[in-house]
Write a protein that holds these residues in place. Structure first.
Motif, PDB file in Angstrom:
ATOM      1  N   UNK A 113       0.866  -1.180   0.000  1.00 42.17           N
ATOM      2  CA  UNK A 113       0.000   0.000   0.000  1.00 42.17           C
ATOM      3  C   UNK A 113       0.902   1.229   0.000  1.00 42.17           C
ATOM      4  N   UNK A 114       0.580   2.204  -0.858  1.00 40.77           N
ATOM      5  CA  UNK A 114       1.414   3.394  -1.004  1.00 40.77           C
ATOM      6  C   UNK A 114       0.722   4.622  -0.438  1.00 40.77           C
ATOM      7  N   UNK A 115       1.535   5.583  -0.011  1.00 40.46           N
ATOM      8  CA  UNK A 115       1.070   6.818   0.620  1.00 40.46           C
ATOM      9  C   UNK A 115       0.042   7.559  -0.226  1.00 40.46           C
ATOM     10  N   UNK A 116       0.124   7.441  -1.543  1.00 37.49           N
ATOM     11  CA  UNK A 116      -0.793   8.184  -2.399  1.00 37.49           C
ATOM     12  C   UNK A 116      -1.954   7.334  -2.919  1.00 37.49           C
ATOM     13  N   UNK A 117      -2.128   6.095  -2.394  1.00 37.83           N
ATOM     14  CA  UNK A 117      -3.307   5.293  -2.738  1.00 37.83           C
ATOM     15  C   UNK A 117      -4.540   6.004  -2.193  1.00 37.83           C
ATOM     16  N   UNK A 118      -5.588   6.030  -2.963  1.00 43.00           N
ATOM     17  CA  UNK A 118      -6.808   6.718  -2.540  1.00 43.00           C
ATOM     18  C   UNK A 118      -7.358   6.128  -1.240  1.00 43.00           C
ATOM     19  N   UNK A 119      -7.651   6.993  -0.274  1.00 37.55           N
ATOM     20  CA  UNK A 119      -8.274   6.586   0.974  1.00 37.55           C
ATOM     21  C   UNK A 119      -7.326   6.083   2.046  1.00 37.55           C
ATOM     22  N   UNK A 120      -6.017   6.033   1.762  1.00 36.20           N
ATOM     23  CA  UNK A 120      -5.030   5.498   2.709  1.00 36.20           C
ATOM     24  C   UNK A 120      -4.590   6.588   3.686  1.00 36.20           C
ATOM     25  N   UNK A 121      -4.431   6.203   4.959  1.00 44.25           N
ATOM     26  CA  UNK A 121      -3.842   7.112   5.941  1.00 44.25           C
ATOM     27  C   UNK A 121      -3.001   6.321   6.931  1.00 44.25           C
ATOM     28  N   UNK A 172      -4.710   2.682   7.759  1.00 44.61           N
ATOM     29  CA  UNK A 172      -6.167   2.609   7.624  1.00 44.61           C
ATOM     30  C   UNK A 172      -6.575   2.967   6.202  1.00 44.61           C
ATOM     31  N   UNK A 173      -7.745   2.511   5.826  1.00 45.27           N
ATOM     32  CA  UNK A 173      -8.373   2.910   4.572  1.00 45.27           C
ATOM     33  C   UNK A 173      -9.741   3.467   4.916  1.00 45.27           C
ATOM     34  N   UNK A 174     -10.120   4.577   4.312  1.00 44.96           N
ATOM     35  CA  UNK A 174     -11.368   5.253   4.693  1.00 44.96           C
ATOM     36  C   UNK A 174     -12.621   4.398   4.508  1.00 44.96           C
ATOM     37  N   UNK A 175     -12.618   3.457   3.575  1.00 48.76           N
ATOM     38  CA  UNK A 175     -13.797   2.589   3.381  1.00 48.76           C
ATOM     39  C   UNK A 175     -13.622   1.217   4.028  1.00 48.76           C
ATOM     40  N   UNK A 176     -12.422   0.662   3.950  1.00 53.32           N
ATOM     41  CA  UNK A 176     -12.163  -0.687   4.453  1.00 53.32           C
ATOM     42  C   UNK A 176     -11.934  -0.684   5.962  1.00 53.32           C
ATOM     43  N   UNK A 177     -11.297   0.376   6.461  1.00 57.59           N
ATOM     44  CA  UNK A 177     -10.928   0.451   7.865  1.00 57.59           C
ATOM     45  C   UNK A 177      -9.495  -0.001   8.062  1.00 57.59           C
ATOM     46  N   UNK A 178      -9.252  -0.694   9.148  1.00 58.99           N
ATOM     47  CA  UNK A 178      -7.921  -1.140   9.530  1.00 58.99           C
ATOM     48  C   UNK A 178      -7.314  -2.045   8.459  1.00 58.99           C
ATOM     49  N   UNK A 179      -6.029  -1.802   8.127  1.00 59.56           N
ATOM     50  CA  UNK A 179      -5.318  -2.643   7.158  1.00 59.56           C
ATOM     51  C   UNK A 179      -4.168  -3.389   7.832  1.00 59.56           C
ATOM     52  N   UNK A 180      -3.289  -2.671   8.522  1.00 63.03           N
ATOM     53  CA  UNK A 180      -2.110  -3.296   9.124  1.00 63.03           C
ATOM     54  C   UNK A 180      -1.539  -2.377  10.190  1.00 63.03           C
ATOM     55  N   UNK A 181      -0.647  -2.958  11.028  1.00 67.72           N
ATOM     56  CA  UNK A 181       0.028  -2.152  12.044  1.00 67.72           C
ATOM     57  C   UNK A 181       1.405  -2.730  12.342  1.00 67.72           C
ATOM     58  N   UNK A 182       2.174  -1.972  13.094  1.00 64.72           N
ATOM     59  CA  UNK A 182       3.520  -2.399  13.480  1.00 64.72           C
ATOM     60  C   UNK A 182       3.481  -3.600  14.404  1.00 64.72           C
TER      61      UNK A 182
END
Length: 122
Positions: free
Chosen positions: A15-23, A34-44
């Motif tokens: 996942x890249x910093x400029x992918x839509x909806x990524x933070x 996180x993704x604005x529609x999917x929610x949690x993706x991954x963590x440290x």
């Protein structure tokens, strides 16, 4: 680092910093993607997940170079990009090598092609 480009390997995809909806949220030494529609993706806290910073340098094909990329130099050497004490360096055969520059070509990264450096050494 003055640039904010990053990417995150979630164990299956990048996942890249400029992918839509990524933070990306950073709290102390922990990070959360996180993704604005999917929610949690991954963590440290997840085994196999990794946060990698952009180096601010582009390869000979104008492709951005990130930490943990596998690069190839005109002489045929394969290297891994690492962050060491605030500097991006090339790691060659387990030893810190030269400073990162734009003469190399990004060919992959250690997460999507973990055996590439081993194959290159054979």
């Amino acid at each position: 680092m003055t640039h904010l480009h990053y990417r995150v390997w979630d164990g299956e995809q990048m996942h890249y910093w400029d992918d839509e909806g990524i933070s990306l949220t950073i709290e102390g030494s922990n990070w959360f993607l996180h993704h604005e529609r999917i929610g949690y993706i991954a963590s440290s806290e997840e085994v196999g997940a990794a946060l990698m910073w952009g180096t601010g340098v582009k390869d000979k094909n104008s492709r951005p170079i990130y930490e943990q990329d596998i690069t190839k130099f005109p002489n045929g050497d394969f290297n891994k990009v690492i962050l060491n004490r605030g500097r991006f360096l090339m790691k060659i055969n387990g030893v810190f090598g030269k400073e990162l520059d734009s003469t190399c070509e990004v060919i992959s990264n250690i997460y999507q092609n973990p055996n590439l450096l081993l194959e290159a050494a054979e």
